[in-house]
Scaffold this motif. Sequence first.
Motif, PDB file in Angstrom:
ATOM      1  N   GLU A  15       0.857  -1.061   0.132  1.00  0.00           N
ATOM      2  CA  GLU A  15      -0.130  -0.016  -0.105  1.00  0.00           C
ATOM      3  C   GLU A  15       1.034   1.329   0.022  1.00  0.00           C
ATOM      4  OE1 GLU A  15      -3.071   0.190   2.841  1.00  0.00           O
ATOM      5  OE2 GLU A  15      -3.576  -1.926   2.622  1.00  0.00           O
ATOM      6  N   THR A  16       0.432   2.546  -0.669  1.00  0.00           N
ATOM      7  CA  THR A  16       1.284   3.480  -0.774  1.00  0.00           C
ATOM      8  C   THR A  16       0.662   4.890  -0.388  1.00  0.00           C
ATOM      9  OG1 THR A  16       0.648   3.835  -3.228  1.00  0.00           O
ATOM     10  CG2 THR A  16       2.544   2.202  -2.896  1.00  0.00           C
ATOM     11  N   ARG A  17      -0.430   4.932  -0.454  1.00  0.00           N
ATOM     12  CA  ARG A  17      -1.186   6.208  -0.295  1.00  0.00           C
ATOM     13  C   ARG A  17      -0.885   7.157  -1.104  1.00  0.00           C
ATOM     14  NH1 ARG A  17      -0.481   3.725   4.746  1.00  0.00           N
ATOM     15  NH2 ARG A  17      -2.403   3.161   5.627  1.00  0.00           N
ATOM     16  N   THR A  28      10.060   1.220   4.016  1.00  0.00           N
ATOM     17  CA  THR A  28       8.726   1.263   5.166  1.00  0.00           C
ATOM     18  C   THR A  28       8.359  -0.188   5.315  1.00  0.00           C
ATOM     19  OG1 THR A  28       7.995   3.433   4.550  1.00  0.00           O
ATOM     20  CG2 THR A  28       6.441   1.790   5.657  1.00  0.00           C
ATOM     21  N   ASN A  29       8.669  -0.928   4.247  1.00  0.00           N
ATOM     22  CA  ASN A  29       8.170  -2.281   4.237  1.00  0.00           C
ATOM     23  C   ASN A  29       9.486  -3.321   3.871  1.00  0.00           C
ATOM     24  OD1 ASN A  29       5.110  -2.077   4.078  1.00  0.00           O
ATOM     25  ND2 ASN A  29       5.956  -0.728   2.426  1.00  0.00           N
ATOM     26  N   LYS A  30      10.715  -3.184   4.671  1.00  0.00           N
ATOM     27  CA  LYS A  30      11.821  -3.505   4.491  1.00  0.00           C
ATOM     28  C   LYS A  30      11.893  -5.064   4.935  1.00  0.00           C
ATOM     29  CE  LYS A  30      13.972  -1.537   8.317  1.00  0.00           C
ATOM     30  NZ  LYS A  30      14.753  -0.556   8.827  1.00  0.00           N
ATOM     31  N   GLU A  31      11.206  -5.676   5.933  1.00  0.00           N
ATOM     32  CA  GLU A  31      11.121  -6.662   6.447  1.00  0.00           C
ATOM     33  C   GLU A  31      10.691  -7.727   5.231  1.00  0.00           C
ATOM     34  OE1 GLU A  31      10.229  -7.360  10.459  1.00  0.00           O
ATOM     35  OE2 GLU A  31      11.533  -5.733  11.091  1.00  0.00           O
ATOM     36  N   GLU A  32       9.135  -7.486   5.055  1.00  0.00           N
ATOM     37  CA  GLU A  32       8.519  -8.032   3.963  1.00  0.00           C
ATOM     38  C   GLU A  32       9.081  -8.063   2.765  1.00  0.00           C
ATOM     39  OE1 GLU A  32       3.937  -8.198   2.193  1.00  0.00           O
ATOM     40  OE2 GLU A  32       4.247  -6.537   3.608  1.00  0.00           O
ATOM     41  N   PHE A  33       9.908  -7.248   2.100  1.00  0.00           N
ATOM     42  CA  PHE A  33      10.495  -7.182   1.086  1.00  0.00           C
ATOM     43  C   PHE A  33      11.552  -8.054   1.061  1.00  0.00           C
ATOM     44  CE2 PHE A  33      13.346  -5.275  -2.338  1.00  0.00           C
ATOM     45  CZ  PHE A  33      12.458  -5.612  -3.540  1.00  0.00           C
ATOM     46  N   ILE A  34      12.511  -7.978   2.048  1.00  0.00           N
ATOM     47  CA  ILE A  34      13.568  -9.010   2.285  1.00  0.00           C
ATOM     48  C   ILE A  34      13.035 -10.470   2.117  1.00  0.00           C
ATOM     49  CG2 ILE A  34      15.453  -9.661   3.790  1.00  0.00           C
ATOM     50  CD1 ILE A  34      15.729  -6.700   4.424  1.00  0.00           C
ATOM     51  N   ASP A  35      12.061 -10.831   2.895  1.00  0.00           N
ATOM     52  CA  ASP A  35      11.500 -11.967   2.826  1.00  0.00           C
ATOM     53  C   ASP A  35      11.115 -12.584   1.353  1.00  0.00           C
ATOM     54  OD1 ASP A  35      11.716 -12.288   5.523  1.00  0.00           O
ATOM     55  OD2 ASP A  35       9.732 -12.098   6.170  1.00  0.00           O
ATOM     56  N   TYR A  36      10.483 -11.767   0.682  1.00  0.00           N
ATOM     57  CA  TYR A  36      10.365 -11.906  -0.541  1.00  0.00           C
ATOM     58  C   TYR A  36      11.411 -12.093  -1.620  1.00  0.00           C
ATOM     59  CZ  TYR A  36       8.224 -10.674  -5.253  1.00  0.00           C
ATOM     60  OH  TYR A  36       7.900 -10.582  -6.361  1.00  0.00           O
ATOM     61  N   ILE A  37      12.493 -11.377  -1.381  1.00  0.00           N
ATOM     62  CA  ILE A  37      13.483 -11.428  -2.342  1.00  0.00           C
ATOM     63  C   ILE A  37      14.353 -12.700  -2.100  1.00  0.00           C
ATOM     64  CG2 ILE A  37      13.636  -9.180  -3.277  1.00  0.00           C
ATOM     65  CD1 ILE A  37      16.047  -8.559  -1.502  1.00  0.00           C
TER      66      ILE A  37
END
Length: 83
Positions: A15-17, A28-37
């Motif tokens: 989400e970006t608003r 802002t979403n670093k933990e979720e993005f690191i899990d993804y990559i």
Amino acid sequence: MKKCKGIPYNPIIFETRDDKNLKKILSTNKEEFIDYIHKLGLSVKHQDSTINTHYTSTTTLTLKTRCFKVDFNDNFVKISPIK
């Protein structure tokens, strides 16, 4: 820079608003993005040492070379790797 060709797959959506700053969105979403990559092929190398009671530690994260398609919308950004 060279244009990548291929088919996007397995997207992640944040989400970006109405924010268009990708660096800020990923921060802002670093933990979720690191899990993804990590699932896409992240290499993790860790090294530590102690010399004369001085401890040092280094962790290196290396993403395999890959192209991504990034689509911005008013409320979200969709990031998809390209096959």
